[in-house]
Scaffold this motif. Structure first.
Motif, PDB file in Angstrom:
ATOM      1  N   SER A  46      35.836  42.375  44.983  1.00  0.00           N
ATOM      2  CA  SER A  46      35.243  41.782  43.792  1.00  0.00           C
ATOM      3  C   SER A  46      34.061  40.875  44.121  1.00  0.00           C
TER       4      SER A  46
ATOM      5  N   TYR B 161      31.811  48.760  25.157  1.00  0.00           N
ATOM      6  CA  TYR B 161      30.436  49.033  25.548  1.00  0.00           C
ATOM      7  C   TYR B 161      30.011  50.436  25.143  1.00  0.00           C
TER       8      TYR B 161
ATOM      9  N   ARG C  74      33.191  48.729  36.677  1.00  0.00           N
ATOM     10  CA  ARG C  74      32.457  49.006  35.448  1.00  0.00           C
ATOM     11  C   ARG C  74      30.952  48.780  35.647  1.00  0.00           C
ATOM     12  N   ASP C  75      30.607  47.712  36.360  1.00  0.00           N
ATOM     13  CA  ASP C  75      29.191  47.451  36.628  1.00  0.00           C
ATOM     14  C   ASP C  75      28.566  48.604  37.407  1.00  0.00           C
TER      15      ASP C  75
ATOM     16  N   ALA D  74      35.786  44.646  36.794  1.00  0.00           N
ATOM     17  CA  ALA D  74      34.426  44.297  36.356  1.00  0.00           C
ATOM     18  C   ALA D  74      33.405  44.951  37.277  1.00  0.00           C
TER      19      ALA D  74
ATOM     20  N   TRP E  64      37.155  41.131  31.407  1.00  0.00           N
ATOM     21  CA  TRP E  64      36.909  42.014  32.545  1.00  0.00           C
ATOM     22  C   TRP E  64      36.668  41.141  33.761  1.00  0.00           C
ATOM     23  N   ALA E  65      37.528  41.273  34.772  1.00  0.00           N
ATOM     24  CA  ALA E  65      37.373  40.424  35.948  1.00  0.00           C
ATOM     25  C   ALA E  65      37.629  41.231  37.207  1.00  0.00           C
TER      26      ALA E  65
END
Lengths: 522, 522
Positions: free
Chosen positions: B391, B127, B27-28, B24, B19-20
């Motif tokens: 990002s 998750y 999702r966070d 990422a 996950w980048a």
């Protein structure tokens, strides 16, 4: 389930533990502090799988490879649990050759089948917090200096200002020293490993390992001593630059030039005073190619190295590794073990190229050992009898009371909670249809909930509830709480919470968190 | 490394991914939204090891046990990767019998050697976000109702308001129905599993499985049909309560009474309209004992179940499980697979007692499938061509320029960055001693950094730097930036950032994040 099945071995696997309550919260706050610093420096998150193909990890960790956890072959690919976050990052870079520059951070668990020492934060499953800068064509030591600056921000913001040291060395300087002293090329890494033990053993023991076990000529060992016992700052750099024999060595020359640049940049970043140029720092891992560093603090070193001759003998003998894996106790009480360094890292310019020569990209980074940092902070809190952190953050406990014929007002409590939740307020209530008032107060007190909202038949009929700050002293004008209109309850609660935070901490909620961690000064 | 070693299989293990970047971050942000709701309801964090002793997991997952990842026996204990977060929670409760009441949340990866369908969020490593309430002596359905309320808060705050349904049923109602219809006791769980497939298969196929494969009497199957095809709300409850045969069954009676209580409480919590009382919901896991629920949304169901006869045939035949494990492709494009439910849970009053009868404690909880939620949100963003999230969160890019003889002002840039970092401002600079101005602007634009701080020799001599908002239109009075005193830079940057956030979003930074996730309405 049949009866005999009840004889479970009720525990977590060796070297692992559960994190709950105030411990979990304290650790989360350490994560938050560190993540904020990572983001301040432009870090972006990367998350990789907990296991990698076995061949990805092979050949990266030298002797420590035996500590890798393998997954059972259940058909399909052979996998192993990650040993650190650096190799997965390098694998990701190799898979994404278009990425020519990135600052990535990664906070996740890693796995090592090592001998645990639990209360000192040496676990088989533990968290690492990594920040790395990868980039082609950067000028020497510029990102390296930023990583060192970032380290100081993390420890300063954890409240350790002035009580930690970043030991710095350079692989090229070290290799140059070994070459100049006459260490045969094939012995350089193993002699380097011996030097790395100087933080735990006196020179005489390290020398013995070099000469007796590793077959180094004793005059070579003596020459090494004149270098590796030295530490300092610019003074050491200047003195080494005056050493013409050393300067004639290509590796040493490059390393010293880079150390000079680094010090200039660290001065610009205002962190030169946190640094110790330490010639004995060697770092175990094979993949470092440039500057290397380790952060030590009170608690990093063993209590007294002489108090544990057995452990030392074990360490000096070839049996050390085997003993680490087989002996089955927790070594938390072994005085020969400190928590070790609390952060470590360095430059590794060739690791990505081990996966794909096309994707080759230089990297430099740092890994924070959060479990060790946690252990030190926690031990300090216990020494100083600091107040434990609350494990939940509930702000309001909604309760009800009434005389004879009291219905419990369950749906009314639910309705008030819903109103508070709708406004984003953290609230809870007692899961009983007819709870007693003392029961409800006890639950609120157990959770250190700051406010109670109390429902009564008569007040509800008037469209009101009572709001009461917990723990007010006798005689306080609001000791019994104040009545507020239900329609005004959310805004009333919010303003009281704000007032309370200002009163107690002179600050907002977010800053209270940072403050609590910062208050734990070394 | 020897050359031949470069033939690495450069990939993540099957069913896992990295996950980048914006993924990422998105999702966070989903995690943050969910965690905030968990804390609002008094949740405290619990973190357990990624692997458990193998005997802890044994006998908890029925047929799915074959999907458990085992660690290799390397000497010492036999361990397996966790399959969910519920069993570790129950194990923790059993180990901590003093805990008689807790709301715990846990956000972590779980592992299943299932057949992956990656783009649909069906992974081998994924998750889960769990919230569970354990407590002795709570009154029936009170915590259960709060869990359902919490589910609505999560999806409402993810921006799905009105576009999801919580299917609810009760194991005791279902067991009562099976008993009343004449299902033999030993067939109840297997017939229950068949009923659970009604979200993917038509009744005729489920009936076939019951009668042809599981040997159920066909008249019994026909009676079951009259119940399990029914869904509704209070109307269904009332109609079932009028069914005297059903009410004569003890299980059914208790279950229906509890469903009535639940609906009352859900009304008080204002979430009754999100609920569908669905008699076909059965849930696979053995450990549920009371209310059960599953959240479905657009994308949960397969595109068309008739378009994939092969998959259905496989599912109906006994070979399904084997095929799932052996066939080695990603099934992302298989139209017979939807993402499935996005959250699921229920009451499990006897699981903790399986570990320790002394510690027995009733529990109810919910597990959110974040990877599936992510897949749905991401697909929607792509359809709606929403702007990708940044990002990194850098606010200021510090650059330098100059004419002939330009030194690059590296240390000056470092000094300015340090000043910004000291003030907690997210800043970065170009890692070159003499970067060209376009290079620096390009880097700032690539990261969507909102402000540039530009250093020039003359301005520095006057104690000033230029601050410039990126992307201002031609003709804007501040298009070329404005000069500010260096001493004023941090406060100037802060006030400009605040202004900009208010201008762009009418809100603070934190709220912008929530807004972005919320803007992704279904």
């Amino acid at each position: 389930m049949p009866k005999e099945k009840l004889s479970f071995n009720l525990k977590t696997p060796k070297g692992t533990k559960d994190w709950a309550g105030p411990d979990a919260l304290l650790r989360d706050r350490i994560f938050t502090t560190i993540t904020n610093v990572f983001k301040r420096h432009g870090g972006t998150a990367l998350d990789t799988p907990v296991f990698e193909l076995r061949e990805i990890l092979a050949g990266k960790y030298g002797e420590d490879s035996k500590l890798i956890y393998d997954l059972q072959d259940q058909g399909g690919e052979l996998c192993s649990l990650r040993y650190d976050l650096t190799v997965p990052f390098a694998r990701w870079l190799a898979m994404n050759p278009d990425v020519r520059s990135i600052k990535r951070y990664h906070i996740a668990k890693v796995y090592r089948r090592d001998q645990p020492a639990m209360t000192k934060g040496r676990m088989r499953e533990f968290y690492q917090c990594d920040f790395d800068i990868a980039g082609a064509n950067f000028d020497p030591m510029v990102p390296d200096a930023e990583v060192l600056r970032l380290i100081t921000e993390v420890f300063d913001e954890l409240g350790w200002k002035g009580d930690y040291t970043i030991k710095v060395n350079h692989r090229k300087v070290l290799d140059g020293v070994f070459e100049v002293c006459g260490v045969p090329k094939e012995k350089i890494r193993t002699i380097s490993s011996a030097v790395d033990k100087l933080d735990k053993l006196p020179w005489v023991d390290v020398r013995k390992e070099m000469v007796d076990e590793k077959g180094l000529d004793s005059t070579v060992a003596d020459k090494i001593e004149t270098y590796v016992v030295r530490k300092g700052a610019r003074d050491l750099l200047d003195s080494l630059k005056g050493d013409e024999t050393l300067l004639a060595n290509g590796n040493a020359k490059t390393g010293l030039e880079e150390m000079g640049l680094l010090m200039d940049y660290l001065e610009a970043f205002n962190v030169l005073d946190k640094i110790s140029f330490d010639m004995s720092l060697a770092r175990g891992l094979d993949y470092y190619t440039g500057v290397i560093y380790e952060v030590v603090t009170e608690g990093s070193a063993p209590a007294t190295s002489s108090s544990a001759p057995e452990a030392q003998k074990l360490q000096r003998s070839g049996k050390k590794e085997k003993a680490r894996v087989d002996v089955d106790e927790d070594r938390s009480n072994d005085p020969s073990i400190g928590v070790g360094s609390v952060a470590a890292g360095g430059r590794y310019d060739e690791l990505v190229g081990m996966f794909s020569s096309k994707a080759q990209i230089p990297c430099v980074g740092i890994s924070f050992g959060v479990d060790r940092i946690f252990s030190i902070i926690k031990a300090r809190m216990e020494r100083e009898k600091s107040e434990a952190l609350r494990s939940s953050e509930v702000d309001v406990y909604v309760m009800a009371f009434g005389g004879k014929g009291f219905t419990g007002l369950l749906k009314e409590r639910m309705h008030i909670c819903r109103t508070l939740w709708d406004a984003g307020i953290k609230a809870e209530f007692f899961y009983k249809t007819k709870p007693k008032l003392p029961q409800q107060f006890k639950a609120a007190e157990a959770g250190s909930v700051p406010f109670a909202v109390i429902l009564g038949e008569d007040e509800l009929a008037a469209g009101e509830v009572r709001i009461k700050e917990m723990g007010l002293p006798e005689g306080h004008p609001e000791k019994d709480g104040v009545l507020v209109k239900i329609a005004m309850l959310p805004s009333e609660v919010k303003s009281r919470l704000e007032q309370r935070n200002t009163k107690v901490n002179g600050d907002t909620d977010e800053e209270v968190v940072a403050g609590k961690v910062q208050a734990l000064e070394v």
